[in-house]
Scaffold this motif. Structure first.
Motif, PDB file in Angstrom:
ATOM      1  N   MET A  12      31.398  67.332  34.014  1.00  0.00           N
ATOM      2  CA  MET A  12      30.588  66.990  35.193  1.00  0.00           C
ATOM      3  C   MET A  12      30.222  65.513  35.175  1.00  0.00           C
ATOM      4  N   LYS A  13      29.805  65.026  33.998  1.00  0.00           N
ATOM      5  CA  LYS A  13      29.379  63.635  33.879  1.00  0.00           C
ATOM      6  C   LYS A  13      30.561  62.687  34.121  1.00  0.00           C
ATOM      7  N   THR A  14      31.737  63.052  33.559  1.00  0.00           N
ATOM      8  CA  THR A  14      32.931  62.221  33.741  1.00  0.00           C
ATOM      9  C   THR A  14      33.273  62.105  35.221  1.00  0.00           C
ATOM     10  N   PHE A  15      33.272  63.250  35.913  1.00  0.00           N
ATOM     11  CA  PHE A  15      33.587  63.240  37.346  1.00  0.00           C
ATOM     12  C   PHE A  15      32.599  62.349  38.104  1.00  0.00           C
ATOM     13  N   ASP A  16      31.305  62.565  37.841  1.00  0.00           N
ATOM     14  CA  ASP A  16      30.265  61.814  38.565  1.00  0.00           C
ATOM     15  C   ASP A  16      30.367  60.309  38.305  1.00  0.00           C
ATOM     16  N   THR A  17      30.689  59.949  37.065  1.00  0.00           N
ATOM     17  CA  THR A  17      30.801  58.532  36.718  1.00  0.00           C
ATOM     18  C   THR A  17      31.861  57.846  37.572  1.00  0.00           C
ATOM     19  N   TYR A  18      33.044  58.475  37.686  1.00  0.00           N
ATOM     20  CA  TYR A  18      34.134  57.855  38.443  1.00  0.00           C
ATOM     21  C   TYR A  18      33.955  58.018  39.944  1.00  0.00           C
ATOM     22  N   ASP A  55      51.128  58.573  43.203  1.00  0.00           N
ATOM     23  CA  ASP A  55      50.713  59.054  44.528  1.00  0.00           C
ATOM     24  C   ASP A  55      50.970  60.549  44.667  1.00  0.00           C
ATOM     25  N   LYS A  56      52.094  61.004  44.092  1.00  0.00           N
ATOM     26  CA  LYS A  56      52.445  62.422  44.187  1.00  0.00           C
ATOM     27  C   LYS A  56      51.445  63.265  43.380  1.00  0.00           C
ATOM     28  N   ILE A  57      51.082  62.781  42.187  1.00  0.00           N
ATOM     29  CA  ILE A  57      50.106  63.504  41.359  1.00  0.00           C
ATOM     30  C   ILE A  57      48.794  63.655  42.138  1.00  0.00           C
ATOM     31  N   ILE A  58      48.361  62.566  42.765  1.00  0.00           N
ATOM     32  CA  ILE A  58      47.106  62.589  43.510  1.00  0.00           C
ATOM     33  C   ILE A  58      47.213  63.511  44.722  1.00  0.00           C
ATOM     34  N   LYS A  59      48.371  63.476  45.387  1.00  0.00           N
ATOM     35  CA  LYS A  59      48.576  64.332  46.556  1.00  0.00           C
ATOM     36  C   LYS A  59      48.550  65.810  46.138  1.00  0.00           C
ATOM     37  N   ASP A  60      49.175  66.105  44.992  1.00  0.00           N
ATOM     38  CA  ASP A  60      49.193  67.479  44.484  1.00  0.00           C
ATOM     39  C   ASP A  60      47.790  67.964  44.118  1.00  0.00           C
ATOM     40  N   LEU A  61      46.940  67.031  43.707  1.00  0.00           N
ATOM     41  CA  LEU A  61      45.571  67.382  43.320  1.00  0.00           C
ATOM     42  C   LEU A  61      44.715  67.725  44.525  1.00  0.00           C
ATOM     43  N   ASP A  62      45.057  67.126  45.667  1.00  0.00           N
ATOM     44  CA  ASP A  62      44.227  67.230  46.863  1.00  0.00           C
ATOM     45  C   ASP A  62      44.584  68.495  47.643  1.00  0.00           C
ATOM     46  N   PHE A  63      44.091  69.633  47.164  1.00  0.00           N
ATOM     47  CA  PHE A  63      44.480  70.930  47.742  1.00  0.00           C
ATOM     48  C   PHE A  63      44.079  71.086  49.197  1.00  0.00           C
ATOM     49  N   ASN A  64      42.911  70.590  49.562  1.00  0.00           N
ATOM     50  CA  ASN A  64      42.467  70.796  50.948  1.00  0.00           C
ATOM     51  C   ASN A  64      42.893  69.658  51.873  1.00  0.00           C
ATOM     52  N   GLY A  65      43.679  68.706  51.336  1.00  0.00           N
ATOM     53  CA  GLY A  65      44.298  67.683  52.175  1.00  0.00           C
ATOM     54  C   GLY A  65      43.351  66.715  52.862  1.00  0.00           C
ATOM     55  N   ASP A  66      42.171  66.446  52.264  1.00  0.00           N
ATOM     56  CA  ASP A  66      41.254  65.504  52.903  1.00  0.00           C
ATOM     57  C   ASP A  66      41.369  64.093  52.319  1.00  0.00           C
ATOM     58  N   ALA A  67      42.437  63.853  51.537  1.00  0.00           N
ATOM     59  CA  ALA A  67      42.719  62.534  50.950  1.00  0.00           C
ATOM     60  C   ALA A  67      41.694  62.110  49.902  1.00  0.00           C
ATOM     61  N   GLU A  68      40.852  63.047  49.447  1.00  0.00           N
ATOM     62  CA  GLU A  68      39.916  62.764  48.364  1.00  0.00           C
ATOM     63  C   GLU A  68      40.011  63.910  47.363  1.00  0.00           C
ATOM     64  N   VAL A  69      39.646  63.646  46.116  1.00  0.00           N
ATOM     65  CA  VAL A  69      39.656  64.701  45.106  1.00  0.00           C
ATOM     66  C   VAL A  69      38.207  65.092  44.811  1.00  0.00           C
ATOM     67  N   ASP A  70      37.842  66.334  45.168  1.00  0.00           N
ATOM     68  CA  ASP A  70      36.472  66.777  44.915  1.00  0.00           C
ATOM     69  C   ASP A  70      36.374  67.414  43.527  1.00  0.00           C
ATOM     70  N   PHE A  71      35.166  67.864  43.175  1.00  0.00           N
ATOM     71  CA  PHE A  71      34.960  68.361  41.813  1.00  0.00           C
ATOM     72  C   PHE A  71      35.825  69.587  41.521  1.00  0.00           C
ATOM     73  N   THR A  72      35.959  70.483  42.500  1.00  0.00           N
ATOM     74  CA  THR A  72      36.793  71.677  42.310  1.00  0.00           C
ATOM     75  C   THR A  72      38.230  71.278  41.999  1.00  0.00           C
ATOM     76  N   GLU A  73      38.743  70.331  42.763  1.00  0.00           N
ATOM     77  CA  GLU A  73      40.128  69.882  42.568  1.00  0.00           C
ATOM     78  C   GLU A  73      40.298  69.207  41.199  1.00  0.00           C
ATOM     79  N   PHE A  74      39.276  68.469  40.785  1.00  0.00           N
ATOM     80  CA  PHE A  74      39.290  67.818  39.466  1.00  0.00           C
ATOM     81  C   PHE A  74      39.300  68.869  38.353  1.00  0.00           C
TER      82      PHE A  74
END
Ligand SMILES: [Ca+2]
Length: 91
Positions: A12-18, A55-74
């Motif tokens: 949680m802390k790692t995610f919040d930091t970045y 870019d592909k790794i990041i796109k694969d991470l973004d399950f809901n397609g909002d161009a951001e990676v949220d905590f669930t996706e992380f």
């Protein structure tokens, strides 16, 4: 705290930091994902040889397609990498 609780708190802390560096505080932008991978998951970062692959790794991470990676996706990424490491045959 137990070891597992400590591990969860660190995630949680790692995610919040970045996530807090630019844009919305509760999601990772593309730039933040890159920094997080570079610093916290260097093996995965090195595996991506060029910007297109990253870019592909990041796109694969973004399950809901909002161009951001949220905590669930992380968490899904960390869980997937944990499974991959756990399944690796022991030496
Ligand atoms: Ca997303």
């Amino acid at each position: 705290m137990s070891q597992l609780e400590t591990a969860m708190a660190i995630m949680m802390k790692t995610f919040d930091t970045y996530a807090g560096k630019e844009g919305k505080k509760d999601t990772l932008t593309k730039g933040e994902v890159k920094t997080l991978l570079e610093k916290e998951l260097p093996a995965l970062f090195k595996a991506a040889k060029n910007p297109a692959e990253m870019d592909k790794i990041i796109k694969d991470l973004d399950f809901n397609g909002d161009a951001e990676v949220d905590f669930t996706e992380f968490v899904v990424l960390v869980a997937a990498m944990t499974c991959a490491a756990h399944d690796r045959p022991k030496k």
